[in-house]
Write an enzyme that holds these catalytic residues in place. Structure first.
Site, mmCIF file in Angstrom:
data_model
loop_
_atom_site.group_PDB
_atom_site.id
_atom_site.type_symbol
_atom_site.label_atom_id
_atom_site.label_comp_id
_atom_site.label_asym_id
_atom_site.label_seq_id
_atom_site.Cartn_x
_atom_site.Cartn_y
_atom_site.Cartn_z
ATOM 1 N N CYS A 3 15.399 107.853 -111.866
ATOM 2 C CA CYS A 3 14.986 109.076 -111.164
ATOM 3 C C CYS A 3 15.527 110.264 -111.956
ATOM 4 C CB CYS A 3 15.430 109.073 -109.709
ATOM 5 S SG CYS A 3 17.214 109.027 -109.444
ATOM 6 N N ASN A 6 19.913 110.297 -110.789
ATOM 7 C CA ASN A 6 20.590 108.997 -110.656
ATOM 8 C C ASN A 6 21.682 109.031 -109.576
ATOM 9 O OD1 ASN A 6 22.488 106.672 -112.769
ATOM 10 N ND2 ASN A 6 21.016 106.216 -111.187
ATOM 11 N N ARG A 9 17.743 108.452 -105.355
ATOM 12 C CA ARG A 9 16.727 107.398 -105.245
ATOM 13 C C ARG A 9 17.043 106.153 -106.065
ATOM 14 N NH1 ARG A 9 11.987 111.356 -106.903
ATOM 15 N NH2 ARG A 9 13.789 112.163 -108.058
ATOM 16 N N ASP A 117 11.632 113.165 -103.579
ATOM 17 C CA ASP A 117 13.035 113.463 -103.859
ATOM 18 C C ASP A 117 13.701 113.947 -102.565
ATOM 19 O OD1 ASP A 117 15.442 114.369 -104.691
ATOM 20 O OD2 ASP A 117 14.670 115.599 -106.329
#
Ligand code: 4NP
Length: 149
Positions: A3, A6, A9, A117
């Protein structure tokens, strides 16, 4: 599992997939395309959502995706289209590019749907992300286990 940061997700995706595969046969890891959070623990909200579901991800530490990951891993699952573009930009050849896919294509093949997100949202956004990643990693784990048997 890749992602942006880090911390939200991909740590969930890593924890989920790792929990569904035998540790001695598969290496599951995660990274971020950005370097803002390198060395940090996952976001407290990701840790809480995982914990609620019996998954421990607090031991993970953020790192940045590197081109070496194309050689180290057979499959690279990205969370959204922006991560996809950033990772593909680092690929040196076609075989690298072919390792990269959006993780939700496991559930909705070819639809290129983003895992949203959750960083700027509330805890329930993390719970939703967990549910999506749980379903996607069920399918991914099943495929990997079939391939390795
Ligand atoms: P992630 O979420 O990519 O799921 O780890 C984010 C974490 C941090 C930021 C953006 C997204 N940030 O801008 O710091």
């Amino acid at each position: 599992m890749v992602c942006l940061g880090n911390i939200c997700r991909s740590p969930l995706a890593e924890g989920l997939l790792a929990s569904k595969l035998p540790q001695d046969k598969f290496l599951v890891d995660s990274a971020g395309t950005g370097n803002y959070h390198v060395g940090r623990q996952p976001d407290a909200r990701s840790i809480a959502t995982a914990e609620k579901n019996g998954l421990s991800i607090a031991q993970q530490r953020a790192r940045q995706f590197t081109p070496r990951d194309f050689d180290a891993f057979d499959y690279i699952y990205v969370m959204d289209n922006s991560n996809y573009d950033d990772v593909i930009a680092l690929a040196k050849n076609e075989s690298h590019k072919q390792k990269v896919d959006l993780i939700l294509n496991a559930l909705f093949p070819g639809d290129n749907v983003d895992v949203p997100d959750p960083y700027y949202g509330l805890q329930n956004g993390f719970d939703m992300v967990y549910e999506m990643l749980d379903e996607a990693t069920d399918i991914i784990a099943q495929r990997l286990l079939e391939k390795s048997s």
